[in-house]
Design a protein around this motif. Structure first.
Motif, PDB file in Angstrom:
ATOM      1  N   LEU A  28      12.968  -5.443   1.421  1.00  9.75           N
ATOM      2  CA  LEU A  28      12.820  -6.435   2.154  1.00  9.75           C
ATOM      3  C   LEU A  28      12.500  -5.977   3.871  1.00  9.75           C
ATOM      4  CD1 LEU A  28      15.661  -9.098   1.267  1.00  9.75           C
ATOM      5  CD2 LEU A  28      13.105  -9.171   0.975  1.00  9.75           C
ATOM      6  N   PHE A  29      13.263  -4.894   4.123  1.00  5.82           N
ATOM      7  CA  PHE A  29      13.198  -4.184   5.318  1.00  5.82           C
ATOM      8  C   PHE A  29      11.864  -3.299   5.518  1.00  5.82           C
ATOM      9  CE2 PHE A  29      13.561   0.000   7.925  1.00  5.82           C
ATOM     10  CZ  PHE A  29      14.043  -0.634   9.289  1.00  5.82           C
ATOM     11  N   CYS A  30      11.151  -2.813   4.457  1.00  5.53           N
ATOM     12  CA  CYS A  30       9.997  -2.118   4.885  1.00  5.53           C
ATOM     13  C   CYS A  30       8.891  -3.191   4.656  1.00  5.53           C
ATOM     14  CB  CYS A  30       9.798  -1.440   3.495  1.00  5.53           C
ATOM     15  SG  CYS A  30      10.629  -0.004   3.523  1.00  5.53           S
ATOM     16  N   PHE A  31       9.094  -4.476   3.984  1.00  3.27           N
ATOM     17  CA  PHE A  31       8.009  -5.278   3.833  1.00  3.27           C
ATOM     18  C   PHE A  31       7.855  -6.012   5.271  1.00  3.27           C
ATOM     19  CE2 PHE A  31       6.777  -9.958   3.294  1.00  3.27           C
ATOM     20  CZ  PHE A  31       5.554  -9.708   2.630  1.00  3.27           C
ATOM     21  N   PHE A  32       9.008  -6.558   5.837  1.00  2.00           N
ATOM     22  CA  PHE A  32       8.887  -7.071   7.145  1.00  2.00           C
ATOM     23  C   PHE A  32       8.545  -6.101   8.213  1.00  2.00           C
ATOM     24  CE2 PHE A  32      11.540 -10.232   4.840  1.00  2.00           C
ATOM     25  CZ  PHE A  32      10.754 -11.385   5.158  1.00  2.00           C
ATOM     26  N   THR A  33       8.788  -4.850   8.012  1.00  4.98           N
ATOM     27  CA  THR A  33       8.542  -3.947   9.117  1.00  4.98           C
ATOM     28  C   THR A  33       7.104  -3.710   9.190  1.00  4.98           C
ATOM     29  OG1 THR A  33      10.831  -2.896   9.092  1.00  4.98           O
ATOM     30  CG2 THR A  33       8.841  -1.393  10.005  1.00  4.98           C
ATOM     31  N   LEU A  34       6.503  -3.387   7.885  1.00  3.59           N
ATOM     32  CA  LEU A  34       5.124  -3.464   7.878  1.00  3.59           C
ATOM     33  C   LEU A  34       4.272  -4.489   8.199  1.00  3.59           C
ATOM     34  CD1 LEU A  34       4.916  -1.408   4.441  1.00  3.59           C
ATOM     35  CD2 LEU A  34       4.375  -0.590   6.554  1.00  3.59           C
ATOM     36  N   MET A  35       4.829  -5.736   7.976  1.00  2.83           N
ATOM     37  CA  MET A  35       4.316  -7.112   8.441  1.00  2.83           C
ATOM     38  C   MET A  35       4.250  -7.128   9.866  1.00  2.83           C
ATOM     39  SD  MET A  35       3.097  -9.144   5.830  1.00  2.83           S
ATOM     40  CE  MET A  35       3.062 -10.617   6.712  1.00  2.83           C
ATOM     41  N   PHE A  36       5.443  -6.750  10.591  1.00  2.00           N
ATOM     42  CA  PHE A  36       5.366  -6.435  12.175  1.00  2.00           C
ATOM     43  C   PHE A  36       4.334  -5.553  12.654  1.00  2.00           C
ATOM     44  CE2 PHE A  36       7.013  -4.571  15.868  1.00  2.00           C
ATOM     45  CZ  PHE A  36       7.039  -5.812  16.552  1.00  2.00           C
ATOM     46  N   LEU A  37       4.223  -4.484  11.865  1.00  3.67           N
ATOM     47  CA  LEU A  37       3.263  -3.477  12.488  1.00  3.67           C
ATOM     48  C   LEU A  37       1.777  -4.158  12.314  1.00  3.67           C
ATOM     49  CD1 LEU A  37       4.942  -0.066  11.150  1.00  3.67           C
ATOM     50  CD2 LEU A  37       4.891  -1.066  13.704  1.00  3.67           C
ATOM     51  N   LEU A  38       1.453  -4.504  11.180  1.00  4.57           N
ATOM     52  CA  LEU A  38       0.093  -5.002  10.967  1.00  4.57           C
ATOM     53  C   LEU A  38      -0.350  -6.315  11.945  1.00  4.57           C
ATOM     54  CD1 LEU A  38      -0.033  -4.938   7.160  1.00  4.57           C
ATOM     55  CD2 LEU A  38      -1.127  -3.759   8.652  1.00  4.57           C
ATOM     56  N   PRO A  77       2.768  -3.870  -1.799  1.00  4.08           N
ATOM     57  CA  PRO A  77       2.682  -2.562  -2.594  1.00  4.08           C
ATOM     58  C   PRO A  77       3.476  -1.420  -1.840  1.00  4.08           C
ATOM     59  CG  PRO A  77       0.501  -3.858  -2.404  1.00  4.08           C
ATOM     60  CD  PRO A  77       1.214  -4.465  -1.385  1.00  4.08           C
ATOM     61  N   MET A  78       3.202  -1.257  -0.408  1.00  6.41           N
ATOM     62  CA  MET A  78       3.857  -0.239   0.320  1.00  6.41           C
ATOM     63  C   MET A  78       5.267  -0.238   0.340  1.00  6.41           C
ATOM     64  SD  MET A  78       1.170   0.691   3.434  1.00  6.41           S
ATOM     65  CE  MET A  78       0.919  -0.980   3.871  1.00  6.41           C
ATOM     66  N   ALA A  79       5.871  -1.649   0.194  1.00  5.98           N
ATOM     67  CA  ALA A  79       7.155  -1.715   0.690  1.00  5.98           C
ATOM     68  C   ALA A  79       7.693  -1.461  -0.916  1.00  5.98           C
ATOM     69  CB  ALA A  79       7.433  -3.273   0.854  1.00  5.98           C
ATOM     70  N   VAL A  80       7.022  -1.941  -2.035  1.00  7.41           N
ATOM     71  CA  VAL A  80       7.461  -1.509  -3.231  1.00  7.41           C
ATOM     72  C   VAL A  80       7.732  -0.025  -3.728  1.00  7.41           C
ATOM     73  CG1 VAL A  80       7.026  -1.474  -5.722  1.00  7.41           C
ATOM     74  CG2 VAL A  80       6.836  -3.700  -4.235  1.00  7.41           C
ATOM     75  N   LEU A  81       6.747   0.893  -3.087  1.00  2.98           N
ATOM     76  CA  LEU A  81       6.600   2.163  -3.065  1.00  2.98           C
ATOM     77  C   LEU A  81       7.877   2.833  -2.344  1.00  2.98           C
ATOM     78  CD1 LEU A  81       5.469   4.972  -3.758  1.00  2.98           C
ATOM     79  CD2 LEU A  81       4.096   4.871  -1.715  1.00  2.98           C
ATOM     80  N   ILE A  82       7.999   2.317  -1.173  1.00  2.00           N
ATOM     81  CA  ILE A  82       9.073   3.102  -0.423  1.00  2.00           C
ATOM     82  C   ILE A  82      10.597   2.399  -1.132  1.00  2.00           C
ATOM     83  CG2 ILE A  82       9.987   2.966   2.015  1.00  2.00           C
ATOM     84  CD1 ILE A  82       7.317   2.472   3.129  1.00  2.00           C
ATOM     85  N   ALA A  83      10.749   1.212  -1.475  1.00  2.00           N
ATOM     86  CA  ALA A  83      11.901   0.795  -1.880  1.00  2.00           C
ATOM     87  C   ALA A  83      12.305   1.524  -3.232  1.00  2.00           C
ATOM     88  CB  ALA A  83      11.738  -0.756  -2.358  1.00  2.00           C
ATOM     89  N   SER A  84      10.966   1.790  -4.270  1.00  2.00           N
ATOM     90  CA  SER A  84      11.300   2.639  -5.337  1.00  2.00           C
ATOM     91  C   SER A  84      11.910   4.008  -4.948  1.00  2.00           C
ATOM     92  CB  SER A  84      10.213   2.652  -6.164  1.00  2.00           C
ATOM     93  OG  SER A  84       9.771   1.264  -6.485  1.00  2.00           O
ATOM     94  N   LEU A  85      11.317   4.705  -4.180  1.00  2.00           N
ATOM     95  CA  LEU A  85      11.455   6.115  -3.914  1.00  2.00           C
ATOM     96  C   LEU A  85      13.100   6.025  -3.236  1.00  2.00           C
ATOM     97  CD1 LEU A  85       8.452   7.339  -1.856  1.00  2.00           C
ATOM     98  CD2 LEU A  85       9.242   7.990  -4.221  1.00  2.00           C
ATOM     99  N   MET A  86      13.428   5.135  -2.357  1.00  2.00           N
ATOM    100  CA  MET A  86      14.857   5.169  -1.778  1.00  2.00           C
ATOM    101  C   MET A  86      15.814   4.777  -2.818  1.00  2.00           C
ATOM    102  SD  MET A  86      14.077   3.294   2.101  1.00  2.00           S
ATOM    103  CE  MET A  86      15.766   3.601   2.290  1.00  2.00           C
ATOM    104  N   ALA A  87      15.605   3.626  -3.731  1.00  2.00           N
ATOM    105  CA  ALA A  87      16.452   3.429  -4.642  1.00  2.00           C
ATOM    106  C   ALA A  87      16.658   4.423  -5.991  1.00  2.00           C
ATOM    107  CB  ALA A  87      16.060   2.154  -5.160  1.00  2.00           C
TER     108      ALA A  87
END
Length: 213
Positions: A28-38, A77-87
Protein backbone atom coordinates in the motif's frame (compact mmCIF):
# COMPACT_ATOMS: atom_id res chain seq x y z
CA UNK A 1 0.72 -37.16 17.01
CA UNK A 2 -2.70 -35.67 16.23
CA UNK A 3 -2.01 -32.79 18.61
CA UNK A 4 1.39 -32.27 16.97
CA UNK A 5 -0.26 -32.19 13.55
CA UNK A 6 -2.82 -29.61 14.72
CA UNK A 7 -0.07 -27.52 16.28
CA UNK A 8 1.92 -27.53 13.03
CA UNK A 9 -1.25 -26.78 11.05
CA UNK A 10 -2.19 -23.73 13.11
CA UNK A 11 1.42 -22.57 13.27
CA UNK A 12 1.68 -22.85 9.50
CA UNK A 13 -1.53 -20.84 9.06
CA UNK A 14 -0.26 -18.21 11.48
CA UNK A 15 2.98 -17.87 9.51
CA UNK A 16 1.03 -17.60 6.25
CA UNK A 17 -1.16 -14.85 7.70
CA UNK A 18 1.88 -13.04 9.11
CA UNK A 19 3.62 -13.23 5.72
CA UNK A 20 0.56 -11.72 4.02
CA UNK A 21 0.50 -8.90 6.59
CA UNK A 22 4.18 -8.24 5.87
CA UNK A 23 3.20 -7.75 2.20
CA UNK A 24 0.18 -5.52 2.76
CA UNK A 25 1.82 -2.54 4.45
CA UNK A 26 4.76 -2.13 1.99
CA UNK A 27 2.45 -2.76 -0.97
CA UNK A 28 0.00 0.00 0.00
CA UNK A 29 2.80 2.42 0.88
CA UNK A 30 4.71 1.79 -2.36
CA UNK A 31 1.57 1.83 -4.50
CA UNK A 32 0.33 5.20 -3.26
CA UNK A 33 3.86 6.64 -3.28
CA UNK A 34 4.33 5.61 -6.92
CA UNK A 35 0.87 6.92 -7.82
CA UNK A 36 1.79 10.25 -6.23
CA UNK A 37 5.09 10.42 -8.15
CA UNK A 38 3.43 9.53 -11.47
CA UNK A 39 0.69 12.09 -10.81
CA UNK A 40 3.30 14.76 -10.05
CA UNK A 41 5.12 13.86 -13.29
CA UNK A 42 1.88 14.27 -15.24
CA UNK A 43 1.13 17.62 -13.58
CA UNK A 44 4.66 18.91 -14.17
CA UNK A 45 4.37 18.07 -17.88
CA UNK A 46 0.89 19.54 -18.36
CA UNK A 47 0.15 22.02 -15.57
CA UNK A 48 1.41 24.98 -17.62
CA UNK A 49 -1.02 23.98 -20.38
CA UNK A 50 -4.01 23.63 -18.06
CA UNK A 51 -3.70 26.44 -15.53
CA UNK A 52 -4.47 30.02 -16.51
CA UNK A 53 -6.03 29.16 -19.86
CA UNK A 54 -9.68 29.59 -18.91
CA UNK A 55 -10.31 25.82 -18.78
CA UNK A 56 -13.10 24.76 -16.34
CA UNK A 57 -11.76 23.15 -13.19
CA UNK A 58 -14.13 20.18 -13.67
CA UNK A 59 -12.48 19.43 -17.05
CA UNK A 60 -9.04 19.57 -15.44
CA UNK A 61 -10.08 17.12 -12.70
CA UNK A 62 -11.70 14.83 -15.28
CA UNK A 63 -8.52 14.87 -17.34
CA UNK A 64 -6.43 13.97 -14.29
CA UNK A 65 -8.88 11.19 -13.30
CA UNK A 66 -8.79 9.59 -16.76
CA UNK A 67 -4.99 9.58 -16.72
CA UNK A 68 -4.89 7.79 -13.36
CA UNK A 69 -5.71 4.51 -15.15
CA UNK A 70 -2.32 4.09 -16.82
CA UNK A 71 -0.66 5.07 -13.53
CA UNK A 72 -2.41 2.17 -11.75
CA UNK A 73 -1.12 -0.29 -14.38
CA UNK A 74 2.43 1.00 -13.86
CA UNK A 75 2.36 1.36 -10.07
CA UNK A 76 0.76 -1.96 -9.06
CA UNK A 77 3.46 -4.34 -10.45
CA UNK A 78 6.27 -2.17 -9.06
CA UNK A 79 4.54 -2.08 -5.66
CA UNK A 80 4.23 -5.90 -5.70
CA UNK A 81 7.95 -6.24 -6.46
CA UNK A 82 9.00 -3.93 -3.63
CA UNK A 83 6.52 -5.48 -1.16
CA UNK A 84 7.75 -9.00 -1.99
CA UNK A 85 11.39 -8.01 -1.51
CA UNK A 86 10.63 -6.37 1.83
CA UNK A 87 8.33 -9.14 3.12
CA UNK A 88 10.51 -12.12 2.17
CA UNK A 89 13.64 -10.21 3.15
CA UNK A 90 12.22 -9.66 6.63
CA UNK A 91 11.08 -13.29 6.73
CA UNK A 92 14.60 -14.46 5.97
CA UNK A 93 16.25 -11.90 8.24
CA UNK A 94 14.36 -13.20 11.30
CA UNK A 95 15.40 -16.79 10.46
CA UNK A 96 11.75 -17.79 10.13
CA UNK A 97 12.54 -19.75 6.98
CA UNK A 98 15.09 -21.82 8.90
CA UNK A 99 12.51 -22.53 11.61
CA UNK A 100 9.93 -23.57 9.01
CA UNK A 101 12.35 -26.03 7.41
CA UNK A 102 13.39 -27.39 10.80
CA UNK A 103 9.71 -28.07 11.58
CA UNK A 104 9.34 -30.21 8.47
CA UNK A 105 6.96 -27.80 6.69
CA UNK A 106 7.38 -27.33 2.96
CA UNK A 107 8.29 -23.65 2.35
CA UNK A 108 6.13 -23.71 -0.79
CA UNK A 109 3.05 -24.18 1.38
CA UNK A 110 4.02 -21.15 3.44
CA UNK A 111 4.08 -18.87 0.40
CA UNK A 112 0.90 -20.32 -1.17
CA UNK A 113 -1.35 -17.47 0.09
CA UNK A 114 1.09 -14.91 -1.32
CA UNK A 115 1.12 -16.72 -4.68
CA UNK A 116 -2.68 -16.90 -4.73
CA UNK A 117 -2.93 -13.19 -3.88
CA UNK A 118 -0.48 -12.38 -6.68
CA UNK A 119 -2.50 -14.50 -9.12
CA UNK A 120 -5.74 -12.72 -8.16
CA UNK A 121 -4.04 -9.32 -8.51
CA UNK A 122 -2.68 -10.38 -11.89
CA UNK A 123 -6.18 -11.33 -13.07
CA UNK A 124 -7.53 -7.99 -11.85
CA UNK A 125 -4.78 -6.04 -13.67
CA UNK A 126 -5.40 -8.06 -16.86
CA UNK A 127 -9.12 -7.23 -16.66
CA UNK A 128 -8.31 -3.60 -15.82
CA UNK A 129 -5.90 -3.29 -18.76
CA UNK A 130 -8.37 -4.84 -21.21
CA UNK A 131 -11.52 -3.03 -20.09
CA UNK A 132 -10.85 0.12 -18.05
CA UNK A 133 -7.52 1.35 -19.43
CA UNK A 134 -8.53 1.64 -23.13
CA UNK A 135 -11.70 3.53 -22.20
CA UNK A 136 -9.78 5.88 -19.91
CA UNK A 137 -7.10 6.53 -22.56
CA UNK A 138 -9.77 7.19 -25.19
CA UNK A 139 -11.56 9.58 -22.85
CA UNK A 140 -8.30 11.39 -22.05
CA UNK A 141 -7.50 11.81 -25.77
CA UNK A 142 -11.03 13.09 -26.40
CA UNK A 143 -10.67 15.64 -23.63
CA UNK A 144 -7.34 16.84 -25.00
CA UNK A 145 -8.89 17.15 -28.47
CA UNK A 146 -11.89 19.08 -27.09
CA UNK A 147 -9.55 21.44 -25.25
CA UNK A 148 -7.46 21.99 -28.39
CA UNK A 149 -10.59 22.76 -30.47
CA UNK A 150 -12.05 25.14 -27.91
CA UNK A 151 -8.66 26.62 -26.96
CA UNK A 152 -6.50 26.52 -30.10
CA UNK A 153 -3.55 28.03 -28.25
CA UNK A 154 -3.49 25.10 -25.80
CA UNK A 155 -0.22 23.63 -27.15
CA UNK A 156 1.53 26.92 -27.84
CA UNK A 157 4.22 28.34 -25.63
CA UNK A 158 5.83 31.76 -26.01
CA UNK A 159 9.27 31.75 -27.66
CA UNK A 160 9.07 28.03 -28.50
CA UNK A 161 8.87 26.73 -32.09
CA UNK A 162 5.61 24.86 -32.77
CA UNK A 163 5.11 22.37 -35.63
CA UNK A 164 1.79 20.82 -34.60
CA UNK A 165 0.09 22.06 -37.78
CA UNK A 166 1.08 20.15 -40.92
CA UNK A 167 3.14 22.20 -43.33
CA UNK A 168 3.83 25.04 -40.93
CA UNK A 169 6.30 25.89 -38.20
CA UNK A 170 5.86 29.10 -36.29
CA UNK A 171 7.23 31.04 -33.40
CA UNK A 172 5.13 33.31 -31.20
CA UNK A 173 6.74 35.84 -28.87
CA UNK A 174 3.64 36.48 -26.75
CA UNK A 175 0.22 34.82 -26.37
CA UNK A 176 -3.01 36.28 -24.96
CA UNK A 177 -4.72 33.16 -23.59
CA UNK A 178 -8.09 34.83 -23.07
CA UNK A 179 -8.52 35.86 -26.71
CA UNK A 180 -6.06 33.39 -28.34
CA UNK A 181 -4.32 36.38 -29.90
CA UNK A 182 -0.72 35.86 -31.02
CA UNK A 183 1.69 38.78 -30.81
CA UNK A 184 4.86 39.07 -32.92
CA UNK A 185 4.45 35.92 -35.04
CA UNK A 186 7.07 34.33 -37.31
CA UNK A 187 5.63 31.70 -39.67
CA UNK A 188 7.59 29.23 -41.81
CA UNK A 189 5.49 27.65 -44.57
CA UNK A 190 6.88 24.39 -45.95
CA UNK A 191 6.91 23.95 -49.76
CA UNK A 192 4.38 21.68 -51.46
CA UNK A 193 3.07 20.95 -54.96
CA UNK A 194 0.91 24.08 -54.94
CA UNK A 195 3.14 26.54 -53.13
CA UNK A 196 6.71 27.57 -52.50
CA UNK A 197 8.50 27.91 -49.21
CA UNK A 198 7.41 31.10 -47.46
CA UNK A 199 8.62 33.16 -44.54
CA UNK A 200 5.96 35.38 -42.98
CA UNK A 201 6.14 37.86 -40.11
CA UNK A 202 3.20 39.57 -38.45
CA UNK A 203 2.89 41.87 -35.48
CA UNK A 204 -0.35 40.15 -34.47
CA UNK A 205 -2.40 37.09 -35.39
CA UNK A 206 -5.40 35.13 -34.24
CA UNK A 207 -5.65 31.37 -33.85
CA UNK A 208 -9.01 29.68 -34.27
CA UNK A 209 -10.48 26.23 -34.98
CA UNK A 210 -12.48 25.20 -38.01
CA UNK A 211 -14.63 22.22 -37.16
CA UNK A 212 -12.38 19.72 -35.41
CA UNK A 213 -9.19 21.06 -37.02
Amino acid sequence: TSSTFLTLFFWKNKIQLDLLKKHLGPFLFCFFTLMFLLLMQFLILHVDKLIGKDIPITIIFELIATNLAYMVVLAAPMAVLIASLMAFGKFSELNELTAVRASGINPIKIIQPALISAFILGLFLAWFSNNILPEANSKARSLFMDIRVKKPGFDLQPNVFYDGIDGYTFLVREIDMETDSLINVILFQEPSNNRKRAYIRASKGFLQSEGDQ
